[in-house]
Enzyme design. Structure first.
Site, PDB file in Angstrom:
ATOM      1  N   CYS A 112       0.812  -1.222   0.000  1.00  0.00           N
ATOM      2  CA  CYS A 112       0.000   0.000   0.000  1.00  0.00           C
ATOM      3  C   CYS A 112       0.846   1.272   0.000  1.00  0.00           C
ATOM      4  O   CYS A 112       0.320   2.361  -0.212  1.00  0.00           O
ATOM      5  CB  CYS A 112      -0.955   0.009   1.181  1.00  0.00           C
ATOM      6  N   HIS A 254      -3.094   7.035   2.185  1.00  0.00           N
ATOM      7  CA  HIS A 254      -3.572   5.746   1.698  1.00  0.00           C
ATOM      8  C   HIS A 254      -4.919   5.451   2.362  1.00  0.00           C
ATOM      9  O   HIS A 254      -5.051   5.561   3.586  1.00  0.00           O
ATOM     10  CB  HIS A 254      -2.546   4.662   2.046  1.00  0.00           C
ATOM     11  N   ASN A 284     -10.208  -0.085  -0.096  1.00  0.00           N
ATOM     12  CA  ASN A 284      -8.736  -0.023  -0.053  1.00  0.00           C
ATOM     13  C   ASN A 284      -8.196  -0.593  -1.372  1.00  0.00           C
ATOM     14  O   ASN A 284      -8.264  -1.804  -1.591  1.00  0.00           O
ATOM     15  CB  ASN A 284      -8.244  -0.842   1.151  1.00  0.00           C
TER      16      ASN A 284
HETATM   17  O1  UT7 Z   1      -3.789  -1.214   3.527  1.00  0.00           O
HETATM   18  C1  UT7 Z   1      -2.665  -1.584   4.279  1.00  0.00           C
HETATM   19  C2  UT7 Z   1      -2.844  -1.332   5.701  1.00  0.00           C
HETATM   20  N1  UT7 Z   1      -4.067  -1.931   6.160  1.00  0.00           N
HETATM   21  C3  UT7 Z   1      -4.721  -1.359   7.141  1.00  0.00           C
HETATM   22  O2  UT7 Z   1      -4.328  -0.302   7.582  1.00  0.00           O
HETATM   23  C4  UT7 Z   1      -5.900  -2.090   7.733  1.00  0.00           C
HETATM   24  C5  UT7 Z   1      -5.990  -1.813   9.218  1.00  0.00           C
HETATM   25  N2  UT7 Z   1      -7.019  -2.567   9.883  1.00  0.00           N
HETATM   26  C6  UT7 Z   1      -8.332  -2.304   9.765  1.00  0.00           C
HETATM   27  O3  UT7 Z   1      -8.740  -1.459   9.010  1.00  0.00           O
HETATM   28  C7  UT7 Z   1      -9.278  -3.065  10.652  1.00  0.00           C
HETATM   29  O4  UT7 Z   1      -8.534  -3.794  11.613  1.00  0.00           O
HETATM   30  C8  UT7 Z   1     -10.204  -4.046   9.871  1.00  0.00           C
HETATM   31  C9  UT7 Z   1     -11.247  -3.265   9.071  1.00  0.00           C
HETATM   32  C10 UT7 Z   1      -9.397  -4.919   8.939  1.00  0.00           C
HETATM   33  C11 UT7 Z   1     -10.975  -4.912  10.873  1.00  0.00           C
HETATM   34  O5  UT7 Z   1     -11.721  -4.080  11.752  1.00  0.00           O
HETATM   35  P1  UT7 Z   1     -11.581  -4.254  13.348  1.00  0.00           P
HETATM   36  O6  UT7 Z   1     -12.484  -3.288  13.939  1.00  0.00           O
HETATM   37  O7  UT7 Z   1     -10.132  -4.166  13.693  1.00  0.00           O
HETATM   38  O8  UT7 Z   1     -12.131  -5.695  13.556  1.00  0.00           O
HETATM   39  P2  UT7 Z   1     -11.447  -6.986  14.187  1.00  0.00           P
HETATM   40  O9  UT7 Z   1     -10.593  -7.668  13.179  1.00  0.00           O
HETATM   41  O10 UT7 Z   1     -10.831  -6.668  15.511  1.00  0.00           O
HETATM   42  O11 UT7 Z   1     -12.716  -7.860  14.475  1.00  0.00           O
HETATM   43  C12 UT7 Z   1     -13.757  -7.415  15.403  1.00  0.00           C
HETATM   44  C13 UT7 Z   1     -14.950  -8.342  15.252  1.00  0.00           C
HETATM   45  C14 UT7 Z   1     -14.536  -9.813  15.285  1.00  0.00           C
HETATM   46  O12 UT7 Z   1     -15.578 -10.545  15.923  1.00  0.00           O
HETATM   47  P3  UT7 Z   1     -15.431 -11.002  17.468  1.00  0.00           P
HETATM   48  O13 UT7 Z   1     -14.197 -11.837  17.514  1.00  0.00           O
HETATM   49  O14 UT7 Z   1     -15.299  -9.708  18.231  1.00  0.00           O
HETATM   50  O15 UT7 Z   1     -16.690 -11.723  17.706  1.00  0.00           O
HETATM   51  C15 UT7 Z   1     -14.509 -10.185  13.830  1.00  0.00           C
HETATM   52  O16 UT7 Z   1     -14.728 -11.565  13.614  1.00  0.00           O
HETATM   53  O17 UT7 Z   1     -15.572  -8.126  13.992  1.00  0.00           O
HETATM   54  C16 UT7 Z   1     -15.667  -9.369  13.297  1.00  0.00           C
HETATM   55  N3  UT7 Z   1     -15.572  -9.095  11.858  1.00  0.00           N
HETATM   56  C17 UT7 Z   1     -16.637  -8.895  11.096  1.00  0.00           C
HETATM   57  N4  UT7 Z   1     -17.946  -8.884  11.364  1.00  0.00           N
HETATM   58  C18 UT7 Z   1     -18.783  -8.637  10.357  1.00  0.00           C
HETATM   59  C19 UT7 Z   1     -14.445  -8.983  11.108  1.00  0.00           C
HETATM   60  N5  UT7 Z   1     -14.778  -8.721   9.842  1.00  0.00           N
HETATM   61  C20 UT7 Z   1     -16.138  -8.654   9.794  1.00  0.00           C
HETATM   62  C21 UT7 Z   1     -17.060  -8.396   8.780  1.00  0.00           C
HETATM   63  N6  UT7 Z   1     -18.378  -8.411   9.082  1.00  0.00           N
HETATM   64  N7  UT7 Z   1     -16.693  -8.148   7.510  1.00  0.00           N
END
Ligand code: UT7
Length: 333
Positions: A112, A254, A284
């Site tokens: 990225c 980004h 993204n």
């Molecule tokens: O581009 C290069 C650099 N990349 C980035 O900068 C990405 C940085 N990270 C992010 O943007 C975020 O971490 C994500 C968007 C990827 C994920 O969001 P988050 O708020 O960090 O979610 P998480 O991975 O901590 O997951 C929280 C909850 C989990 O459920 P439990 O374990 O709390 O029950 C996940 O399973 O959200 C769940 N979850 C979803 N639920 C519904 C993860 N993805 C989804 C989804 N729909 N698509």
């Protein structure tokens, strides 16, 4: 006299096919509400059968040349982590398809941050007199490497391409790039990776799932690194241009997550409305993200000639970087 690389043209291209959050939610355990509130994304563009990263790069490159009013460039760089093939690079093919057979052409892989890395290298090449104009293209099709069952990465990534034509000019003129800051931390490479498909772990002979050929990302850890690294890199680039953080009119980061943009604004003590964002429309798009945001910023009136603008990226590697310019009077195509 020092020679600077000056932004002379801007072009973008998105594949026609749009996938909305509701469409994703019909196939995966997710919802429009979760995706919008956790990421700010409403839809993403995805290539169709027979399309490739190179196809998108050619279209964006053609438009950047048109925007600059030329059909010539002395060098072509394609920032991508989803090349058309593992070997050879995608850039020579893109250059030839643009009628630029014969010029040096190569890929830059910084995920990225690829577009910022390529801008930095192009500025150095132009500054040293090695080349006159450089066509810098950021293009990625992460839809081709995502695990179809991974609701998190499927929600976040989209395909696209954006390009700029850089020409030699005066460091003091609008569009002149400066303040380059680049960095990396390979000790944390496992946070964003495709484990297989390279020389360490071959991907042939079995399914992508079995061989680890799908993209993986540890979202939470990446989130906090992205905020910290982009805020610091943007401040460093501004400082190298003798701009205080408060002097920056627009920050174009980004586009990884709307919450990351808000957190960087907060950390830098800048109002959120100085941060250009088009993530809702495209998701993204990896190396294409910054030029796509620049074009939308101009079209929507957020980017205007004379403004002090800093571009910043963060991605796999880990890698990060930033550069600044006074926004020039250009029309994206
Ligand atoms: O581009 C290069 C650099 N990349 C980035 O900068 C990405 C940085 N990270 C992010 O943007 C975020 O971490 C994500 C968007 C990827 C994920 O969001 P988050 O708020 O960090 O979610 P998480 O991975 O901590 O997951 C929280 C909850 C989990 O459920 P439990 O374990 O709390 O029950 C996940 O399973 O959200 C769940 N979850 C979803 N639920 C519904 C993860 N993805 C989804 C989804 N729909 N698509």
């Amino acid at each position: 006299m020092n020679r600077a690389a000056v932004l002379a043209g801007l072009g973008t291209w998105l594949p026609e096919n749009v996938v909305t959050n509701d469409e994703l939610a019909r196939r995966l355990d997710t919802s429009d509400e979760w995706i919008r509130t956790r990421t700010g994304i409403r839809q993403r563009h995805v290539i169709g059968p027979g399309q490739s990263t190179g196809d998108l790069a050619v279209e964006a490159g053609r438009r950047a040349l048109k925007s600059a009013g030329t059909d010539q460039a002395d060098m072509v760089m394609v920032a991508t982590s989803t090349p058309d093939r593992p070997c050879p690079a995608t850039a020579p093919d893109v250059a030839s398809r643009l009628g630029l057979t014969g010029v040096p052409a190569f890929d830059i892989a910084a995920v990225c941050t690829g577009f910022v890395y390529a801008l930095g290298m192009a500025a150095a090449v132009i500054g040293s007199g090695t080349a006159g104009s450089v066509l810098v293209i950021g293009a990625d099709t992460f839809s081709t490497i995502l695990d179809p069952e991974d609701r998190t990465t499927r929600a976040v990534f989209g395909d696209g391409a954006g390009a700029v034509l850089l020409r030699p000019g005066d460091p003091g003129e609008p569009g002149a790039l400066g303040g380059l800051d680049l960095g990396s931390d390979g000790s944390r490479s496992e946070l964003i990776e495709v484990p297989a498909g390279g020389s360490r772990q071959k991907a042939s002979g079995r399914s992508a799932e079995e061989t680890g050929a799908y993209f993986t990302m540890q979202g939470r850890a990446v989130f906090s690194e992205a905020v910290r690294r982009m805020a610091t890199s943007v401040e460093t680039a501004a400082d190298r241009l003798d701009w205080a953080p408060g002097d920056i009119d627009r920050v174009v980061l980004h586009q990884a997550n709307a919450r990351i943009l808000a957190a960087v604004a907060d950390r830098m003590g800048l109002p959120a409305d100085r941060f250009v964002s088009n993530i809702g429309r495209v998701g993204n798009t990896v190396a294409a993200s910054i030029p796509l945001a620049l074009a939308d910023g101009v079209i929507e009136g957020a980017l205007r000639p004379g403004q002090r603008v800093v571009l910043g990226g963060f991605g796999g590697g880990l890698t990060w970087g930033a550069m600044g310019l006074r926004w020039p009077d250009i029309s994206p195509v």
